[in-house]
Each structure stands twice: as structure tokens, then as C-alpha cells.
Design a protein around this motif. Structure first.
Motif, mmCIF file in Angstrom:
data_model
loop_
_atom_site.group_PDB
_atom_site.id
_atom_site.type_symbol
_atom_site.label_atom_id
_atom_site.label_comp_id
_atom_site.label_asym_id
_atom_site.label_seq_id
_atom_site.Cartn_x
_atom_site.Cartn_y
_atom_site.Cartn_z
ATOM 1 N N ALA A 89 -89.974 -35.201 50.368
ATOM 2 C CA ALA A 89 -89.289 -34.666 49.192
ATOM 3 C C ALA A 89 -90.247 -33.831 48.347
ATOM 4 C CB ALA A 89 -88.704 -35.812 48.370
ATOM 5 N N VAL A 90 -91.475 -34.317 48.167
ATOM 6 C CA VAL A 90 -92.455 -33.601 47.350
ATOM 7 C C VAL A 90 -92.866 -32.291 48.021
ATOM 8 C CG1 VAL A 90 -94.827 -33.669 46.494
ATOM 9 C CG2 VAL A 90 -93.342 -35.650 46.188
ATOM 10 N N VAL A 91 -93.255 -32.361 49.283
ATOM 11 C CA VAL A 91 -93.797 -31.191 49.977
ATOM 12 C C VAL A 91 -92.704 -30.159 50.249
ATOM 13 C CG1 VAL A 91 -95.023 -30.390 52.027
ATOM 14 C CG2 VAL A 91 -95.635 -32.576 50.984
ATOM 15 N N CYS A 92 -91.530 -30.628 50.677
ATOM 16 C CA CYS A 92 -90.434 -29.699 50.968
ATOM 17 C C CYS A 92 -89.993 -28.957 49.706
ATOM 18 C CB CYS A 92 -89.259 -30.453 51.590
ATOM 19 S SG CYS A 92 -87.858 -29.408 52.035
ATOM 20 N N GLY A 93 -89.849 -29.688 48.587
ATOM 21 C CA GLY A 93 -89.457 -29.043 47.337
ATOM 22 C C GLY A 93 -90.487 -28.031 46.878
ATOM 23 N N TRP A 94 -91.774 -28.379 47.015
ATOM 24 C CA TRP A 94 -92.840 -27.463 46.604
ATOM 25 C C TRP A 94 -92.847 -26.208 47.469
ATOM 26 C CZ3 TRP A 94 -97.484 -25.452 48.513
ATOM 27 C CH2 TRP A 94 -98.386 -24.980 47.564
ATOM 28 N N CYS A 95 -92.702 -26.370 48.770
ATOM 29 C CA CYS A 95 -92.699 -25.218 49.677
ATOM 30 C C CYS A 95 -91.480 -24.324 49.458
ATOM 31 C CB CYS A 95 -92.749 -25.690 51.130
ATOM 32 S SG CYS A 95 -94.331 -26.418 51.614
ATOM 33 N N ASN A 96 -90.313 -24.926 49.208
ATOM 34 C CA ASN A 96 -89.119 -24.124 48.965
ATOM 35 C C ASN A 96 -89.266 -23.270 47.712
ATOM 36 O OD1 ASN A 96 -87.607 -24.859 51.198
ATOM 37 N ND2 ASN A 96 -86.684 -26.627 50.187
ATOM 38 N N TYR A 97 -89.975 -23.797 46.710
ATOM 39 C CA TYR A 97 -90.179 -23.031 45.473
ATOM 40 C C TYR A 97 -91.062 -21.814 45.716
ATOM 41 C CZ TYR A 97 -91.372 -22.073 40.585
ATOM 42 O OH TYR A 97 -91.544 -21.474 39.363
ATOM 43 N N PHE A 98 -92.083 -21.965 46.569
ATOM 44 C CA PHE A 98 -93.056 -20.885 46.762
ATOM 45 C C PHE A 98 -92.845 -20.085 48.045
ATOM 46 C CE2 PHE A 98 -95.458 -23.776 43.933
ATOM 47 C CZ PHE A 98 -95.786 -22.868 42.936
ATOM 48 N N ARG A 99 -91.771 -20.331 48.782
ATOM 49 C CA ARG A 99 -91.642 -19.712 50.105
ATOM 50 C C ARG A 99 -91.361 -18.218 50.054
ATOM 51 N NH1 ARG A 99 -86.131 -19.389 51.866
ATOM 52 N NH2 ARG A 99 -84.707 -20.281 50.313
ATOM 53 N N HIS A 100 -91.091 -17.682 48.856
ATOM 54 C CA HIS A 100 -90.865 -16.238 48.745
ATOM 55 C C HIS A 100 -92.121 -15.505 48.286
ATOM 56 C CE1 HIS A 100 -86.623 -16.627 49.540
ATOM 57 N NE2 HIS A 100 -86.509 -17.531 48.596
ATOM 58 N N ALA A 158 -96.626 -14.884 48.919
ATOM 59 C CA ALA A 158 -97.612 -14.776 50.006
ATOM 60 C C ALA A 158 -98.352 -16.107 50.130
ATOM 61 C CB ALA A 158 -98.581 -13.634 49.706
ATOM 62 N N ALA A 159 -97.653 -17.106 50.659
ATOM 63 C CA ALA A 159 -98.160 -18.473 50.619
ATOM 64 C C ALA A 159 -98.409 -19.078 51.990
ATOM 65 C CB ALA A 159 -97.160 -19.355 49.854
ATOM 66 N N LYS A 160 -98.402 -18.279 53.041
ATOM 67 C CA LYS A 160 -98.542 -18.845 54.382
ATOM 68 C C LYS A 160 -99.861 -19.598 54.543
ATOM 69 C CE LYS A 160 -96.667 -19.419 58.411
ATOM 70 N NZ LYS A 160 -95.413 -20.182 58.532
ATOM 71 N N ARG A 173 -96.792 -26.180 57.295
ATOM 72 C CA ARG A 173 -97.273 -25.005 58.027
ATOM 73 C C ARG A 173 -96.155 -24.250 58.725
ATOM 74 N NH1 ARG A 173 -101.331 -28.112 61.784
ATOM 75 N NH2 ARG A 173 -99.368 -29.283 61.952
ATOM 76 N N THR A 174 -95.020 -24.901 58.942
ATOM 77 C CA THR A 174 -93.909 -24.268 59.675
ATOM 78 C C THR A 174 -92.917 -23.562 58.761
ATOM 79 O OG1 THR A 174 -92.565 -26.288 59.603
ATOM 80 C CG2 THR A 174 -94.108 -26.048 61.444
ATOM 81 N N VAL A 175 -93.138 -23.600 57.456
ATOM 82 C CA VAL A 175 -92.181 -23.000 56.527
ATOM 83 C C VAL A 175 -92.242 -21.477 56.644
ATOM 84 C CG1 VAL A 175 -91.523 -22.743 54.108
ATOM 85 C CG2 VAL A 175 -92.404 -24.936 54.938
ATOM 86 N N PRO A 176 -91.119 -20.819 56.920
ATOM 87 C CA PRO A 176 -91.132 -19.345 57.032
ATOM 88 C C PRO A 176 -91.236 -18.689 55.653
ATOM 89 C CG PRO A 176 -88.901 -20.171 57.303
ATOM 90 C CD PRO A 176 -89.792 -21.382 57.212
ATOM 91 N N ILE A 177 -91.918 -17.571 55.598
ATOM 92 C CA ILE A 177 -92.069 -16.805 54.353
ATOM 93 C C ILE A 177 -91.084 -15.650 54.371
ATOM 94 C CG2 ILE A 177 -93.636 -15.459 52.930
ATOM 95 C CD1 ILE A 177 -94.367 -18.397 53.100
#
Length: 489
Positions: free
Chosen positions: A386-397, A399-401, A452-456
Motif C-alpha cells: 500500500a505504501v510503495v504502490c501509492g507512492w509510485c502512482n503519485y510520481f509515475r508521471h 522522470a522517476a525510473k 522497479r516495474t512501474v511504467p513511466i
């Protein structure tokens, strides 16, 4: 694009409220000077109260009680939903309803200080939700497009996209502004004056004022009156804060429309040694993007202070500063900075998670995976996800790869360390073979989320006509939206 096509609500109550909201929004947009009367009957309407109750019941705070100690579940078990709403409606219509004090809750901020939250009673939350259902469509019609916080169909990514658009069009100086204790210091009289510009129903105005003056019960059990401010954490507070801060939006919008609305006007200002600027605001956080010199940006500090003073607000001298795009600045958790492209001499504007944002998510992961944590592994994985997924979804737009890779590695290391401590400090080689095969952590149907698998994907600027939930459908509403980025040089 953050735009989802949805049909009419299946719930008849929701459909009725939405239909009325569409009318209010249309009437407010057609006549900017119109003042609405006879809105109190909508606040007391059984359908509006029912929808408001459903919003409160579905909120995460439904399990939290106010000063009366009553939760949503207790109301459902002891009084019943229908009896509760009927009694509340009778009090409203008889004008005997009085808001209770809010319960103070101090929560830690990232800088180590404390933020005051006000927890209202369930009955007050329902009335506030009903008020918001009526007032929000009216005021949304007049809010400026440069405001993105706590507004429907808008978010932080839209504010960042707006900043990015201006930053690549010569707006290189930035006034980073911080309002000191915004929610605590808003002038009640100034706020009510702005509310009264669109609302003439005295019963509604009295109800809004009653919530502002309700007072609070501190954590030490002491009763205090609220002379200024609107309790942070209340359902109605974000809307009221936006109404107050719309004074800032309106000021900069008038300047833009009068002095800088066309490319020729902006060019003539540059030839005369004058600057051009645009405001981007998210709730009480905002920046002013300046095309000009540092002196132009510094001069805007006094302008902003003069606009905020009549509504009881002031800038924090320590946190308000001017920065250049090449130095970079932090906004809404993002770092925005112009850099050289790798391997070239070209420069580009990048947005990526700020150091503080990365430190915060690492701190949360570290706290969850402490060796003394009593959580079983499946629950620990769920909370980490929940913590990591929410954080990644916020920044996935952004340059965060690379940052996602660093965070993913850190999470994997911490969970491996936690598992190893539960197995008498097995050798890491044995740990990999038994529990971390292929760098996967799976327990039943729960798998550790891999950052690491979150698409940008780039979130592009959507223009200044972002539709609201009450924007009426047109014959072309099902066609693909075409977004045209106008030149802002």
C-alpha cells in the motif's frame, strides 16, 4: 489523462443530486454576478442528506468519533440511518441545529512540527457534506483554472504539468511562496464576505458561520473558541480555504488578462524591461512563474503579501524565496529543475521525486520492517504494498525510473533482512534459495510490489478547461479530447 467517461449514477438519490448540481453549476457559469437564494431547502432535502450520509459513511474517518464519542457504526446499530437523518433534518428545518466543537488531534509533520486536525461529530460531518454538495458546484464555476488543489478532476500532476509548460517557455524565475498557518489564520469576516458574493440565503450563511465559530476541544480537554481559521480535516474546510484563497487567483488572473493575455502584450512588456508571470496554486501551496529577472520575482513578494493581508494571511519569511530554474525548487513533493540532457549540450526541464519525498517513503518502509515488528508476513506485505504502490502512482508521471529502482531495491533488502531475522539469521545465499527466489517475495496470493516495474508515462498539460463533474455533456463529448497547448512566451 485523468478523464474517465462515466454514465449517470445508478443510485436514484445520487442521480437526483447530480441533476440539481448540474443546474446550479450552469446557472453560476452563465451569470458570474448571480447570488443564489433559497439554497437552505436543498441542504435540508432528504435526498441531499442521504447522499451526504453515504459520503460520510464511506469515508475512512467513519470509524473516528468527535467530541460526543459517536461513530457511524454506533448510529447504524442504535438509532438507525433513517431515524438519524429524519431527526437531523427536523433540527435543521426548525433552526435548532447547532454544530458541536471539533475534537483536536495533533499529528506530526515532516519537519518535526505538529499539525492540528479538527475531528467533527458525525452529525456535523453529514451537514457539512450536504452544504458542500450545494455550494461546490456554484463556486467551482468561478474558480480560476490556475488552482488545482482539492478540486474535482484536478490534482497535483496537473499543477506540475502547468509549471512544466511555463518553465520551457522562458519562465525561469520562481517565487516559492509559503503561507504561514493558512488554515488557522483565515479571517472569518473576509471569508464570509467572499461566500456572500454568490450566496444570499441568510440561513446558509448562518450555517457556514456557525461551523467556523464552533470552537474546539483540545487534546488536554480544554475548550477554546475559534476566532480565525477553518478546522483542517473538516469536510467543508478545503472548499472554504479555496474560496478565501481565490482572492489571490483572481488578482493574478486580472493582471494576466489586462496586461499579458496576448503574445504581443507580453513581448511589449519585455521590450520595456517588464516581467510576465503566472500563478500556479495547489491549496495553500503556490508558486509564481516569472519570465524576466530576479528583481521582477522579488517584487512580487510584496504584491502577494498585499493580496493576502485582507483575508488575514501572511507569507512565511523564512520559507518564501526566489529560485532560478537551473537551481531547481521543490513543489508538492517533486523536484523541478533544468539540466543538461545526458550526453548532449541541450538543456531540458525535469521533474522527479524530491530528496525529502524519497526519505519519507524510506522512513515508512524502515518503520514497517523493523526487526521488532509483530506483524505476520502476509499483513506486512500488504502494508508495504500500500505504501510503495501509492507512492509510485503519485510520481509515475515524472522522470522517476531510476528513483523507483532505488526504492525497489531498498524495499527488497529490508523485507529480506526482516525475513532473515525470523529465521535465526540464515546466510544470505540460503535466504535467496529458500525465500527470495528470483527476487520475489510471495505468501499465498500476496506478492511484494516491485517499484522497479512501474511504467513511466508523461502527464501532459490538459489546458485551462478541465471539465468538472457537473459539466453538461455535448454531442461531441464522446469524441477524443484534443488538447492544444497555447504559446505562453
Amino acid at each position: 489523462m485523468n478523464i474517465v467517461a462515466v454514465g449517470p449514477p445508478a443510485d436514484p438519490a445520487e442521480a437526483h443530486v447530480l441533476g440539481m448540481q448540474i443546474k446550479l453549476h450552469r446557472w453560476a457559469g452563465e451569470d458570474e454576478g448571480r447570488r443564489f437564494g433559497d439554497l437552505f431547502n436543498l441542504v435540508c432535502d432528504p435526498t441531499f442528506l442521504l447522499v451526504a450520509w453515504k459520503r460520510v459513511r464511506g469515508n475512512r474517518g467513519a470509524r473516528t468519533a468527535g467530541v460526543d464519542g459517536i461513530t457511524v457504526r454506533r448510529i447504524e446499530q442504535e438509532q438507525g440511518e433513517d431515524n438519524f437523518l429524519a431527526e437531523l433534518r427536523s433540527e435543521l428545518r426548525a433552526r435548532t441545529y447547532r454544530p458541536s466543537r471539533v475534537r483536536e488531534r495533533m499529528i506530526p509533520k515532516a519537519n518535526g512540527k505538529l499539525r492540528r486536525l479538527g475531528i467533527a461529530t458525525v452529525r456535523d460531518r453529514v451537514v457539512q457534506a450536504a452544504l458542500k454538495l450545494v455550494l461546490e458546484p456554484i463556486f467551482e464555476a468561478g474558480f480560476q483554472p490556475s488552482s488545482y488543489g482539492f478540486r474535482p478532476n484536478r490534482g497535483a500532476r496537473d499543477a506540475i504539468a502547468d509549471i512544466h509548460l511555463h518553465s520551457i517557455n522562458t519562465y525561469e524565475w520562481v517565487l516559492e511562496a509559503d503561507i504561514q498557518a493558512c488554515f488557522d489564520e483565515i479571517s472569518h469576516s473576509a471569508l464570509m464576505d467572499r461566500v456572500a458574493r454568490r450566496i444570499k440565503d441568510k440561513r446558509v450563511l448562518a450555517l457556514v458561520k456557525a461551523f467556523l465559530k464552533a470552537g474546539l476541544l483540545t487534546e488536554l480537554g480544554r475548550e477554546e473558541d475559534t476566532i480565525t481559521g477553518t478546522p483542517q480535516g473538516g469536510i467543508l474546510s478545503p472548499l472554504l480555504a479555496n474560496i478565501a484563497l481565490s482572492a489571490l487567483d483572481d488578482h493574478f488572473a486580472r493582471e494576466w488578462q489586462t496586461l499579458m493575455s496576448t503574445e504581443s502584450k507580453r513581448r511589449r512588456r519585455r521590450q520595456r524591461g517588464l516581467g510576465n508571470w503566472r500563478l500556479v496554486r495547489y491549496a495553500d501551496d503556490f508558486v509564481v512563474m516569472v519570465s524576466g529577472t530576479r528583481e521582477h520575482a522579488e517584487a512580487l513578494r510584496s504584491t502577494v503579501q498585499a493580496v493576502l493581508a485582507p483575508i488575514g494571511l501572511r507569507l512565511s519569511e523564512a520559507k518564501t524565496k526566489v529560485a532560478h530554474l537551473d537551481e531547481g525548487f521543490d513543489f508538492l513533493g517533486f523536484r523541478i529543475q533544468r539540466r543538461h540532457k545526458r550526453g548532449t549540450q541541450q538543456r531540458a526541464v525535469y521533474t522527479y521525486p524530491s530528496k525529502r519525498s524519497v526519505e519519507r517513503v524510506r522512513d515508512k518502509v524502515r518503520a514497517l520492517t523493523h526487526r521488532a515488528s509483530p506483524l505476520p508476513l502476509p499483513k506486512l506485505l500488504s502494508r508495504l504494498n500500500a505504501v510503495v504502490c501509492g507512492w509510485c502512482n503519485y510520481f509515475r508521471h515524472s522522470a522517476a525510473k531510476h528513483v523507483f529502482g532505488v526504492v525497489g531495491e531498498y524495499v527488497w533488502y529490508r523485507i529480506g533482512r526482516w525475513i532473515r531475522a525470523r529465521h535465526n539469521n540464515l546466510a544470505w545465499r540460503t535466504m535467496h534459495r529458500r525465500h527470495l527466489l528470483d527476487r520475489q517475495v510471495v505468501v499465498g496470493k500476496t506478492r511484494l510490489y516491485d517499484a522497479r516495474t512501474v511504467p513511466i508515462s508523461r502527464h501532459r498539460f490538459r489546458g485551462y478547461r478541465i471539465p468538472t463533474p457537473w459539466t453538461e455533456q455535448t454531442p461531441h463529448s464522446n469524441q477524443r479530447l484534443t488538447l492544444v497547448e497555447s504559446r505562453v512566451r
